[in-house]
Scaffold this motif. Sequence first.
Motif, PDB file in Angstrom:
ATOM      1  N   ARG A  93      19.288  68.299  21.162  1.00  0.00           N
ATOM      2  CA  ARG A  93      18.078  68.186  21.996  1.00  0.00           C
ATOM      3  C   ARG A  93      17.285  66.924  21.691  1.00  0.00           C
ATOM      4  N   ILE A  94      17.073  66.630  20.416  1.00  0.00           N
ATOM      5  CA  ILE A  94      16.254  65.455  20.076  1.00  0.00           C
ATOM      6  C   ILE A  94      17.089  64.294  19.565  1.00  0.00           C
ATOM      7  N   GLY A  95      18.383  64.491  19.423  1.00  0.00           N
ATOM      8  CA  GLY A  95      19.273  63.400  19.052  1.00  0.00           C
ATOM      9  C   GLY A  95      19.552  63.323  17.560  1.00  0.00           C
ATOM     10  N   TYR A  96      20.619  62.624  17.249  1.00  0.00           N
ATOM     11  CA  TYR A  96      21.074  62.503  15.866  1.00  0.00           C
ATOM     12  C   TYR A  96      20.057  61.793  14.990  1.00  0.00           C
ATOM     13  N   LEU A  97      19.552  60.659  15.456  1.00  0.00           N
ATOM     14  CA  LEU A  97      18.689  59.834  14.605  1.00  0.00           C
ATOM     15  C   LEU A  97      17.405  60.564  14.213  1.00  0.00           C
ATOM     16  N   ILE A  98      16.689  61.087  15.173  1.00  0.00           N
ATOM     17  CA  ILE A  98      15.411  61.739  14.876  1.00  0.00           C
ATOM     18  C   ILE A  98      15.621  63.021  14.067  1.00  0.00           C
ATOM     19  N   GLY A 144      20.036  62.677  22.353  1.00  0.00           N
ATOM     20  CA  GLY A 144      18.960  63.620  22.666  1.00  0.00           C
ATOM     21  C   GLY A 144      18.852  63.842  24.155  1.00  0.00           C
ATOM     22  N   SER A 145      18.787  65.097  24.541  1.00  0.00           N
ATOM     23  CA  SER A 145      18.709  65.403  25.972  1.00  0.00           C
ATOM     24  C   SER A 145      17.355  65.024  26.560  1.00  0.00           C
ATOM     25  N   TRP A 146      16.341  64.867  25.728  1.00  0.00           N
ATOM     26  CA  TRP A 146      15.028  64.472  26.235  1.00  0.00           C
ATOM     27  C   TRP A 146      15.007  63.015  26.658  1.00  0.00           C
ATOM     28  N   LEU A 147      16.016  62.208  26.250  1.00  0.00           N
ATOM     29  CA  LEU A 147      16.082  60.806  26.656  1.00  0.00           C
ATOM     30  C   LEU A 147      16.937  60.594  27.898  1.00  0.00           C
ATOM     31  N   VAL A 148      17.669  61.630  28.305  1.00  0.00           N
ATOM     32  CA  VAL A 148      18.565  61.527  29.449  1.00  0.00           C
ATOM     33  C   VAL A 148      17.788  61.902  30.714  1.00  0.00           C
ATOM     34  N   TYR A 149      17.915  61.073  31.717  1.00  0.00           N
ATOM     35  CA  TYR A 149      17.207  61.335  32.969  1.00  0.00           C
ATOM     36  C   TYR A 149      18.025  62.146  33.885  1.00  0.00           C
TER      37      TYR A 149
END
Length: 149
Positions: A93-98, A144-149
């Motif tokens: 959801r928020i991605g690997y890095l974060i 992160g799915s929150w960065l995908v439009y």
Amino acid sequence: MSNNTRNDRIFGAVLLALAIGFFGVALAMHVPFAYDPLGPKAFPMILSLALGVMALSLIARPASGTGLPGGRVGLQLLGVLIVLVAYGVLFTRIGYLISTVAAMTILARIFGATWIKAGITGVALTASSYALFAWALGIALPIGSWLVY
């Protein structure tokens, strides 16, 4: 049978059930393309098998320790469990890095690092593991799915 022996066998049975469930989920995984000849199923299946073997050994030969840890160690272990479950839930959801920076920083804090040292550790471990997975091994990590439009 002592209380500790019964607890170990119950815990072993729960771990064995998890191993069987994870193995089933790994078998059901379907990816249209494979990163390597073994495919994405191999790693979770191997981990499931290892967990199953350890669970069976715990059932067959329980530890003779003093039981569950209490006090500070028990709280640290509970904190690690909570962080790892949250990491697993938030990873895509928020991605690997974060998610990795946050998890490593909190884990370092749980084991006594100052906020500055914990933050440096989180960033360093995330950067080095990202370099290993993404650049050296060519594995695509979630942004992160929150960065995908």
